[in-house]
Design a protein around this motif. Structure first.
Motif, short mmCIF file in Angstrom:
data_model
loop_
_atom_site.label_atom_id
_atom_site.label_comp_id
_atom_site.label_asym_id
_atom_site.label_seq_id
_atom_site.Cartn_x
_atom_site.Cartn_y
_atom_site.Cartn_z
N THR A 95 0.84 -1.18 0.00
CA THR A 95 0.00 0.00 0.00
C THR A 95 0.88 1.24 0.00
O THR A 95 1.93 1.27 0.65
CB THR A 95 -0.94 0.01 1.22
OG1 THR A 95 -1.70 1.22 1.22
CG2 THR A 95 -0.17 -0.08 2.52
N ARG A 99 0.16 3.25 6.88
CA ARG A 99 -0.66 2.22 7.51
C ARG A 99 -1.04 2.62 8.94
O ARG A 99 -0.25 3.26 9.65
CB ARG A 99 0.10 0.90 7.51
CG ARG A 99 0.38 0.36 6.14
CD ARG A 99 1.47 -0.70 6.15
NE ARG A 99 1.13 -1.82 6.99
CZ ARG A 99 1.98 -2.79 7.33
NH1 ARG A 99 3.25 -2.73 6.93
NH2 ARG A 99 1.60 -3.79 8.09
N HIS A 174 0.16 8.26 9.81
CA HIS A 174 -0.19 6.99 10.44
C HIS A 174 -1.31 7.23 11.44
O HIS A 174 -1.20 8.11 12.30
CB HIS A 174 1.02 6.38 11.17
CG HIS A 174 2.11 5.93 10.26
ND1 HIS A 174 2.03 4.75 9.54
CD2 HIS A 174 3.31 6.48 9.97
CE1 HIS A 174 3.16 4.60 8.85
NE2 HIS A 174 3.94 5.63 9.07
N TYR A 193 -4.33 -2.47 6.22
CA TYR A 193 -3.27 -3.34 6.70
C TYR A 193 -2.52 -2.66 7.85
O TYR A 193 -1.64 -1.83 7.64
CB TYR A 193 -2.32 -3.67 5.55
CG TYR A 193 -3.05 -4.28 4.37
CD1 TYR A 193 -3.53 -5.58 4.43
CD2 TYR A 193 -3.28 -3.53 3.21
CE1 TYR A 193 -4.21 -6.14 3.36
CE2 TYR A 193 -3.96 -4.08 2.14
CZ TYR A 193 -4.43 -5.38 2.22
OH TYR A 193 -5.10 -5.92 1.16
N GLN A 266 6.59 0.19 7.71
CA GLN A 266 5.88 0.77 6.58
C GLN A 266 6.53 0.39 5.25
O GLN A 266 5.84 0.25 4.24
CB GLN A 266 5.85 2.29 6.73
CG GLN A 266 5.20 3.05 5.57
CD GLN A 266 3.71 2.79 5.46
OE1 GLN A 266 3.03 2.59 6.46
NE2 GLN A 266 3.19 2.80 4.24
#
Length: 277
Positions: A95, A99, A174, A193, A266
């Motif tokens: 991604t 996250r 985040h 995720y 990450q």
């Protein structure tokens, strides 16, 4: 009763059982505690065929070897040990967005989040602000789409939704979650995720947390609670990051280590065990 038959001389034992028995004998001589889902300790194997077929194939082998060994020795170590799946089929995910972050044990989450936001260099982080709903609003929305996490406060409910998390991610930050591990599967089903940070607590480092407002009767109770979380972590369908007791010396040092670890996680590929979703 005579001595157990030599497996190499028994015509009823296949070459596969001999090979597996040799592996078990080798492993039994090596004192290694194998962590199933720690992102630092495990290499995940990607299955190129159907996960169902792979598990069925192993089950057939397990039954065949068990039958042959039971005929020779009902208490054979190989028969008792063949209840393990040799690998976990996983799929890689990536991604571009930051996250969300989940902390465990959850008793530390509120303090960790506050200190991350209050310390310097917090531009990459933001708290997940839950929606506050009445009882009627809660049940109405819960029937439409279940909340990722919620907790009841007197006559209201504080609820974390997908929109709450995505609003923080859309700002390039985040999202720091104050939630339990039980929400991990719901996040993954929604293709969110999380980075899971497990702060490992034991008798040696629990004293470093004495100044924190932990709602536990004693340090021994808190250590037991943290150890129980290890079993819960092994059941989640993704990797997690462990902070070992000797990796930090105090609360400020812990926050620094956590922030560095989040940035490190990450960059990693996300591995999801689809069979557990």
């Amino acid at each position: 009763a005579g001595s157990p038959p030599d497996i190499k001389a028994s015509p009823r034992l296949s070459r596969a059982s001999i090979f597996l028995n040799q592996i078990l004998q080798f492993v039994s001589r090596v004192d290694i505690k194998y962590k199933r889902l720690n992102s630092n300790e495990r290499v995940r194997i990607i299955n190129t065929c159907s996960a169902t077929l792979a598990r069925q194939s192993f089950e057939l082998l397990r039954q065949e070897v068990k039958h042959e060994n039971d005929a020779a020795d009902p208490d054979n170590e190989l028969s008792r040990s063949l209840n393990l799946i040799p690998y976990s089929p996983v799929t890689p995910q990536r991604t571009q967005r930051r996250r969300p972050v989940l902390f465990t044990p959850a008793a530390l989450a509120k303090t960790i989040i506050q200190k991350i936001l209050n310390m310097g260099a917090a531009m990459d982080f933001n708290i997940c602000k839950p929606d506050t709903l009445t009882k009627e609003e809660f049940h109405l929305k819960q029937n439409v789409e279940p909340f990722i996490h919620y907790k009841e406060k007197q006559a209201t409910f504080e609820c974390i939704t997908r929109e709450n998390i995505e609003a923080v991610a859309a700002k390039g930050k985040h999202c720091l979650l104050e939630a339990e591990l039980s929400c991990v599967k719901d996040l993954l089903r929604r293709e969110i995720y999380p980075i899971i940070v497990y702060v490992k607590i034991c008798e040696k480092n629990v004293k470093k947390l004495r100044k924190l407002p932990l709602r536990v009767e004693s340090e021994e109770d808190f250590v037991r609670l943290c150890r129980a979380k290890e079993k819960e972590l092994e059941a989640i369908p993704c990797l997690y990051a462990t902070l070992e007791p000797d990796s930090w010396t105090g609360m400020e040092d812990l926050i620094r280590v956590i922030k560095d670890r989040i940035l490190e996680e990450q960059k990693k590929t996300i591995w999801v065990e689809q069979d557990l979703l």
